[in-house]
Design an enzyme around this catalytic site. Structure first.
Site, PDB file in Angstrom:
ATOM      1  N   LYS A 223       0.822  -1.216   0.000  1.00 49.72           N
ATOM      2  CA  LYS A 223       0.000   0.000   0.000  1.00 49.72           C
ATOM      3  C   LYS A 223       0.853   1.263   0.000  1.00 49.72           C
ATOM      4  CE  LYS A 223      -4.399  -1.937   1.157  1.00 49.72           C
ATOM      5  NZ  LYS A 223      -5.423  -2.276   2.138  1.00 49.72           N
ATOM      6  N   ARG A 262      -3.245 -10.345   4.353  1.00 51.49           N
ATOM      7  CA  ARG A 262      -3.728 -10.349   2.958  1.00 51.49           C
ATOM      8  C   ARG A 262      -2.618  -9.737   2.108  1.00 51.49           C
ATOM      9  NH1 ARG A 262      -6.013  -6.767  -0.459  1.00 51.49           N
ATOM     10  NH2 ARG A 262      -7.677  -7.484  -1.840  1.00 51.49           N
TER      11      ARG A 262
HETATM   12  N1  PMM Z   1      -7.532  -3.846   0.752  1.00 53.29           N
HETATM   13  C1  PMM Z   1      -7.939  -3.814  -0.522  1.00 53.29           C
HETATM   14  C2  PMM Z   1      -8.987  -4.636  -0.961  1.00 53.29           C
HETATM   15  N2  PMM Z   1      -9.606  -5.480  -0.116  1.00 53.29           N
HETATM   16  N3  PMM Z   1      -9.845  -6.383   2.044  1.00 53.29           N
HETATM   17  C3  PMM Z   1      -9.480  -6.415   3.326  1.00 53.29           C
HETATM   18  N4  PMM Z   1     -10.131  -7.223   4.194  1.00 53.29           N
HETATM   19  N5  PMM Z   1      -8.477  -5.627   3.816  1.00 53.29           N
HETATM   20  C4  PMM Z   1      -7.787  -4.759   3.010  1.00 53.29           C
HETATM   21  O1  PMM Z   1      -6.889  -4.069   3.508  1.00 53.29           O
HETATM   22  C5  PMM Z   1      -8.155  -4.696   1.635  1.00 53.29           C
HETATM   23  C6  PMM Z   1      -9.203  -5.525   1.180  1.00 53.29           C
HETATM   24  C7  PMM Z   1      -7.293  -2.867  -1.476  1.00 53.29           C
HETATM   25  O2  PMM Z   1      -6.062  -3.299  -1.897  1.00 53.29           O
HETATM   26  P1  PMM Z   1      -5.768  -4.248  -3.174  1.00 53.29           P
HETATM   27  O3  PMM Z   1      -5.782  -3.375  -4.383  1.00 53.29           O
HETATM   28  O4  PMM Z   1      -4.491  -4.823  -2.827  1.00 53.29           O
HETATM   29  O5  PMM Z   1      -6.823  -5.310  -3.295  1.00 53.29           O
END
Ligand code: PMM
Length: 283
Positions: A223, A262
């Site tokens: 991020k 994640r």
């Molecule tokens: N971040 C993203 C998308 N989904 N879900 C959870 N539970 N926690 C997060 O921090 C999260 C998420 C956005 O980031 P990406 O582009 O890496 O999917």
């Protein structure tokens, strides 16, 4: 180690921090947008993440990057369903990353075994009632508003206390809607309605969030706050060069005994967690 109830058996007994591999079937996610539009490429990437050590594959069809606009329900379904069906046939544990009840329903029917709702039930009024009818885990993230305005929703008196209180209130809303508390995992939502600097106190003072007594998932992978941390000559580090920083966070989260991280690059976080786990289990 706290974990939500309703996990598949093979994940329930692992007794270490789980690795959730990110699969964004979107043209515009900040890190992997556009790479996995083709269902076959997306499926193969997910299978590679499993080989690399992923315990769960988190599939999302709608970008939540700051500023992004919503897509139609049908477009979201068309992106995620072919991949979910292909992976469910291979026995992969799938989480559906969606804020929409129609998408959650179709994903669970196609084989997803948990719902990851970045809005924690705030976006779709039908979501919590539907999740109450399931027995799967529900990931409830801290959310203040949609991605196109979330960067304007960063006023906090005390970011750690406020995020914790807002999550706690939303957990009560979810429980009142009929979701068993034991099924809920919480997530502070790194980068969601947070300035770059507001993410650090959340990571530093995780004990405050841990006091809620619920399993925690952390999504810090690649991020922006990591890119800004590693800035050089005024240029933030590119998202695909934030891996060591991401692995550092996975290591620290595993050492704290969090339920799951994640991440995009599964191998490095999975290897780091194996080290933490081996040390923890050494007498
Ligand atoms: N971040 C993203 C998308 N989904 N879900 C959870 N539970 N926690 C997060 O921090 C999260 C998420 C956005 O980031 P990406 O582009 O890496 O999917």
């Amino acid at each position: 180690m706290l974990q939500p109830s309703g996990l598949p058996d093979n994940l329930r007994n692992l007794d270490r921090t789980l690795v959730m591999g990110v699969l964004n079937v979107t043209p515009d996610s900040f890190s992997d947008g556009g790479r996995f539009n083709d269902p076959d490429i997306a499926t193969n990437h997910a299978l590679q993440m499993i080989k690399d050590g992923a315990d769960i594959i988190d599939i999302g069809g709608e970008s939540t990057r700051p500023g992004s606009e919503r897509i139609s329900v049908q477009a979201e379904l068309d992106r995620v369903l072919p991949v979910i069906s292909a992976l469910a046939d291979s026995g992969v544990a799938i989480s559906i990353d969606t804020m929409r009840v129609e998408v959650a329903q179709a994903a669970v029917a196609a084989g997803a075994c948990m719902v990851n709702d970045v809005s924690g039930g705030k976006s779709d009024p039908e979501m919590l009632g539907y999740v109450a009818s399931l027995n799967t885990p529900y990931i409830l993230m801290h959310w203040r508003g949609p991605s196109n305005i979330m960067n304007t929703l960063t006023d906090y008196q005390d970011v750690v206390a406020d995020v914790t209180n807002e999550i706690s209130k939303q957990v009560e809303v979810a429980v009142a809607a009929g979701i068993a508390r034991e099924r809920i995992a919480i997530d502070p939502g790194i980068g969601f309605a947070k300035t770059v600097d507001q993410n650090w106190p959340i990571l530093k003072h995780l004990d405050v969030l841990e006091e809620l007594g619920l399993p925690i998932l952390m999504g810090a992978s690649r991020k922006k706050f990591l890119g800004e941390l590693l800035v050089k000559d005024g240029v933030p580090r590119n998202s695909d060069e934030r891996e060591s920083a991401t692995t550092a966070i996975s290591t620290l989260m595993a050492a704290r005994g969090l339920w799951a991280v994640r991440v995009h690059d599964v191998k490095s976080s999975s290897d780091a967690i194996a080290v933490v786990d081996r040390i923890a289990k050494t007498p």
